[in-house]
Design a protein around this motif. Structure first.
Motif, PDB file in Angstrom:
ATOM      1  N   UNK A 171       0.845  -1.186   0.000  1.00  0.00           N
ATOM      2  CA  UNK A 171       0.000   0.000   0.000  1.00  0.00           C
ATOM      3  C   UNK A 171       0.885   1.242   0.000  1.00  0.00           C
ATOM      4  N   UNK A 172       0.354   2.360  -0.468  1.00  0.00           N
ATOM      5  CA  UNK A 172       1.172   3.560  -0.498  1.00  0.00           C
ATOM      6  C   UNK A 172       0.380   4.843  -0.647  1.00  0.00           C
ATOM      7  N   UNK A 173       1.106   5.962  -0.544  1.00  0.00           N
ATOM      8  CA  UNK A 173       0.562   7.297  -0.773  1.00  0.00           C
ATOM      9  C   UNK A 173       1.281   7.865  -1.983  1.00  0.00           C
ATOM     10  N   UNK A 186       5.401   3.887   1.531  1.00  0.00           N
ATOM     11  CA  UNK A 186       4.930   2.532   1.249  1.00  0.00           C
ATOM     12  C   UNK A 186       4.831   1.764   2.562  1.00  0.00           C
ATOM     13  N   UNK A 187       3.816   0.910   2.659  1.00  0.00           N
ATOM     14  CA  UNK A 187       3.579   0.128   3.879  1.00  0.00           C
ATOM     15  C   UNK A 187       3.249  -1.301   3.498  1.00  0.00           C
ATOM     16  N   UNK A 188       3.715  -2.243   4.302  1.00  0.00           N
ATOM     17  CA  UNK A 188       3.323  -3.643   4.127  1.00  0.00           C
ATOM     18  C   UNK A 188       3.360  -4.351   5.468  1.00  0.00           C
ATOM     19  N   UNK A 189       2.615  -5.452   5.544  1.00  0.00           N
ATOM     20  CA  UNK A 189       2.718  -6.347   6.694  1.00  0.00           C
ATOM     21  C   UNK A 189       1.772  -6.108   7.837  1.00  0.00           C
ATOM     22  N   UNK A 190       0.591  -5.554   7.600  1.00  0.00           N
ATOM     23  CA  UNK A 190      -0.371  -5.375   8.691  1.00  0.00           C
ATOM     24  C   UNK A 190      -1.783  -5.552   8.148  1.00  0.00           C
ATOM     25  N   UNK A 191      -2.764  -5.421   9.014  1.00  0.00           N
ATOM     26  CA  UNK A 191      -4.168  -5.529   8.640  1.00  0.00           C
ATOM     27  C   UNK A 191      -4.527  -4.408   7.663  1.00  0.00           C
TER      28      UNK A 191
END
Length: 137
Positions: free
Chosen positions: A33-35, A106-111
């Motif tokens: 996911x990202x902005x 960028x984000x990864x690894x959570x709900x």
């Protein structure tokens, strides 16, 4: 933390931001996911830190965050009520020049629900228009 330790020159010109669309950093590389920036502009390093704090406060340490920008351009300012001349002002703040389409975080690894909440709250902190990208949007 979010500004360079050393630069080649003491002070640089303000410059212009190209209105062209970013073509290198416009896709997710590390996270899910990202902005993404929807317009060009300057992002202050205080904004970068504020967004990081918002994301961490919601997600705690359940995910991995990548910051895909660095505030490497300094902005100078002269004190208020100073006469004209006598050189360029002192360094006031550090900014990142952002083109349209650049991935900022960028984000990864959570709900996915928590990530969407964090990114929606983080979006408000920017001075430019942004959007969320990833499988949840």
């Amino acid at each position: 933390m979010l500004k360079p330790n050393k630069t080649k020159y003491n002070k640089i010109h303000k410059g212009r931001i190209s209105p062209l669309i970013e073509n290198k950093a416009n896709k997710l590389k590390f996270g899910v996911y990202g902005i993404q920036a929807m317009e060009c502009g300057r992002i202050d390093f205080y904004q970068i830190e504020a967004v990081r704090r918002v994301i961490i406060s919601i997600l705690k340490k359940r995910c991995k965050i990548w910051i895909r920008m660095l505030a490497d351009h300094q902005m100078t300012a002269k004190p208020a009520e100073t006469r004209m001349g006598k050189g360029k002002g002192a360094i006031n703040r550090w900014v990142c020049l952002v083109k349209k389409g650049k991935i900022l975080y960028e984000i990864s690894g959570a709900n996915s629900i928590l990530i969407k909440q964090a990114l929606l709250k983080a979006k408000v902190k920017f001075s430019i228009k942004t959007r969320l990208i990833g499988p949840i949007v």
